[in-house]
Design a protein around this motif. Sequence first.
Motif, mmCIF file in Angstrom:
data_model
loop_
_atom_site.group_PDB
_atom_site.id
_atom_site.type_symbol
_atom_site.label_atom_id
_atom_site.label_comp_id
_atom_site.label_asym_id
_atom_site.label_seq_id
_atom_site.Cartn_x
_atom_site.Cartn_y
_atom_site.Cartn_z
ATOM 1 N N ASP A 192 0.825 -1.206 0.000
ATOM 2 C CA ASP A 192 0.000 0.000 0.000
ATOM 3 C C ASP A 192 0.861 1.258 0.000
ATOM 4 O O ASP A 192 0.423 2.321 -0.453
ATOM 5 N N VAL A 193 2.082 1.143 0.513
ATOM 6 C CA VAL A 193 2.970 2.301 0.632
ATOM 7 C C VAL A 193 3.812 2.481 -0.630
ATOM 8 O O VAL A 193 3.862 3.562 -1.213
ATOM 9 N N PHE A 194 4.494 1.411 -1.062
ATOM 10 C CA PHE A 194 5.428 1.571 -2.191
ATOM 11 C C PHE A 194 5.140 0.617 -3.346
ATOM 12 O O PHE A 194 5.984 0.415 -4.217
ATOM 13 N N GLY A 195 3.944 0.055 -3.393
ATOM 14 C CA GLY A 195 3.630 -0.956 -4.404
ATOM 15 C C GLY A 195 3.909 -0.537 -5.828
ATOM 16 O O GLY A 195 4.372 -1.345 -6.642
ATOM 17 N N LYS A 196 3.667 0.727 -6.157
ATOM 18 C CA LYS A 196 3.847 1.170 -7.541
ATOM 19 C C LYS A 196 5.314 1.182 -7.972
ATOM 20 O O LYS A 196 5.619 1.269 -9.169
ATOM 21 N N TYR A 197 6.219 1.087 -7.004
ATOM 22 C CA TYR A 197 7.641 1.109 -7.326
ATOM 23 C C TYR A 197 8.275 -0.288 -7.381
ATOM 24 O O TYR A 197 9.456 -0.410 -7.682
ATOM 25 N N VAL A 198 7.521 -1.336 -7.086
ATOM 26 C CA VAL A 198 8.087 -2.684 -7.068
ATOM 27 C C VAL A 198 8.392 -3.137 -8.499
ATOM 28 O O VAL A 198 7.517 -3.162 -9.357
ATOM 29 N N ILE A 232 -0.121 -12.544 -3.318
ATOM 30 C CA ILE A 232 -0.356 -12.726 -4.748
ATOM 31 C C ILE A 232 -1.606 -11.965 -5.181
ATOM 32 O O ILE A 232 -1.637 -11.337 -6.250
ATOM 33 N N LYS A 233 -2.634 -11.998 -4.353
ATOM 34 C CA LYS A 233 -3.845 -11.230 -4.656
ATOM 35 C C LYS A 233 -3.536 -9.745 -4.759
ATOM 36 O O LYS A 233 -4.012 -9.051 -5.672
ATOM 37 N N LYS A 234 -2.721 -9.239 -3.831
ATOM 38 C CA LYS A 234 -2.364 -7.820 -3.834
ATOM 39 C C LYS A 234 -1.526 -7.469 -5.060
ATOM 40 O O LYS A 234 -1.718 -6.412 -5.673
ATOM 41 N N PHE A 235 -0.577 -8.348 -5.426
ATOM 42 C CA PHE A 235 0.197 -8.119 -6.645
ATOM 43 C C PHE A 235 -0.728 -7.929 -7.842
ATOM 44 O O PHE A 235 -0.535 -7.034 -8.675
ATOM 45 N N LYS A 236 -1.729 -8.793 -7.940
ATOM 46 C CA LYS A 236 -2.660 -8.700 -9.066
ATOM 47 C C LYS A 236 -3.472 -7.402 -9.005
ATOM 48 O O LYS A 236 -3.724 -6.776 -10.040
ATOM 49 N N GLU A 237 -3.860 -6.991 -7.808
ATOM 50 C CA GLU A 237 -4.658 -5.774 -7.654
ATOM 51 C C GLU A 237 -3.887 -4.529 -8.082
ATOM 52 O O GLU A 237 -4.465 -3.607 -8.665
ATOM 53 N N ILE A 238 -2.585 -4.498 -7.782
ATOM 54 C CA ILE A 238 -1.795 -3.304 -8.120
ATOM 55 C C ILE A 238 -1.205 -3.384 -9.528
ATOM 56 O O ILE A 238 -0.543 -2.452 -9.976
ATOM 57 N N GLY A 239 -1.442 -4.507 -10.216
ATOM 58 C CA GLY A 239 -0.977 -4.639 -11.596
ATOM 59 C C GLY A 239 0.469 -5.047 -11.748
ATOM 60 O O GLY A 239 1.070 -4.832 -12.812
ATOM 61 N N TYR A 240 1.046 -5.671 -10.723
ATOM 62 C CA TYR A 240 2.428 -6.125 -10.828
ATOM 63 C C TYR A 240 2.502 -7.348 -11.738
ATOM 64 O O TYR A 240 1.782 -8.331 -11.541
ATOM 65 N N THR A 241 3.379 -7.296 -12.728
ATOM 66 C CA THR A 241 3.527 -8.403 -13.676
ATOM 67 C C THR A 241 4.978 -8.852 -13.789
ATOM 68 O O THR A 241 5.327 -9.607 -14.695
ATOM 69 N N GLY A 242 5.829 -8.377 -12.889
ATOM 70 C CA GLY A 242 7.250 -8.686 -12.956
ATOM 71 C C GLY A 242 7.591 -10.056 -12.401
ATOM 72 O O GLY A 242 6.714 -10.876 -12.110
#
Length: 270
Positions: A192-198, A232-242
């Motif tokens: 929730d804090v830095f997800g967009k930077y992962v 894994i659910k959170k990764f999918k929610e934030i759009g992480y595909t790495g």
Amino acid sequence: MKLGVFITLNDHIVEKMCQLRDLGFESCQLNCWDTKKHTQDYLALTRKACAESGVEITSFWAGWSGPAVWNFVHGPATLGIVPAAYRMKRVEELLSGAEFAARLGIRNVITHVGFLPENPHDPDYVGTVAAISGMMRYLKPRGQNFLFETGQETPVTLLRAIEDIGTGNLGVNLDTANLILYGKANPVDALDVFGKYVMNTHIKDGVYPTDGMHLGKETAIGQGKVDFPALIKKFKEIGYTGPLTIEREISGDDQIRDILAGKAYIESLL
């Protein structure tokens, strides 16, 4: 999200990457603490490993020299580029690692920067931010990103550092266990804090510290405190595909057993 493994650069890198392919992995992170390996011979060996295995190297984990004590008492004075006594030399070593990575076509360079102070006016925070900003003058023109390995700082401190440096080529290598081992955060909530930077990960498990000196203990995936279904659910929610890069800090047959068990578990969640 490709599954990968965290491996070390050595004379057996060709065999190791071919083994990863045979175990069903598509990618890896390449780790190197020894700057003496940043040579033409190891470049050639690594290129051969990639060609023969077909495994993609998604990032280069760059180490540095000098003392390194992995605990809460001596760690702040010895780890990463936060300690001023080692900062200049270690920045030079990180840039050497970045150059080695660039010659392999690897964009992402990762390290532990150390126990980054929460106080943004702390001289070690200011000095570390300035040092990383200087590094970015070399990495950005080459199209490279610098990724902070999580664990030794709180998520909001890491976010602040990325914002303060502000060069646009900074990211996070989310080590899911380290946030727990260092007692800094829950990895799911940290997104929730830095997800967009992962930009990359270490898929790892562990338990919280139980005393004020020692880190928590790493465990096999699924045997610690990381809530992988929620992660894994959170990764999918934030759009992480790495990449999802499995790390298991033991050796031998037990390491392979735990890596394969972790792979099966993560694949069941995907």
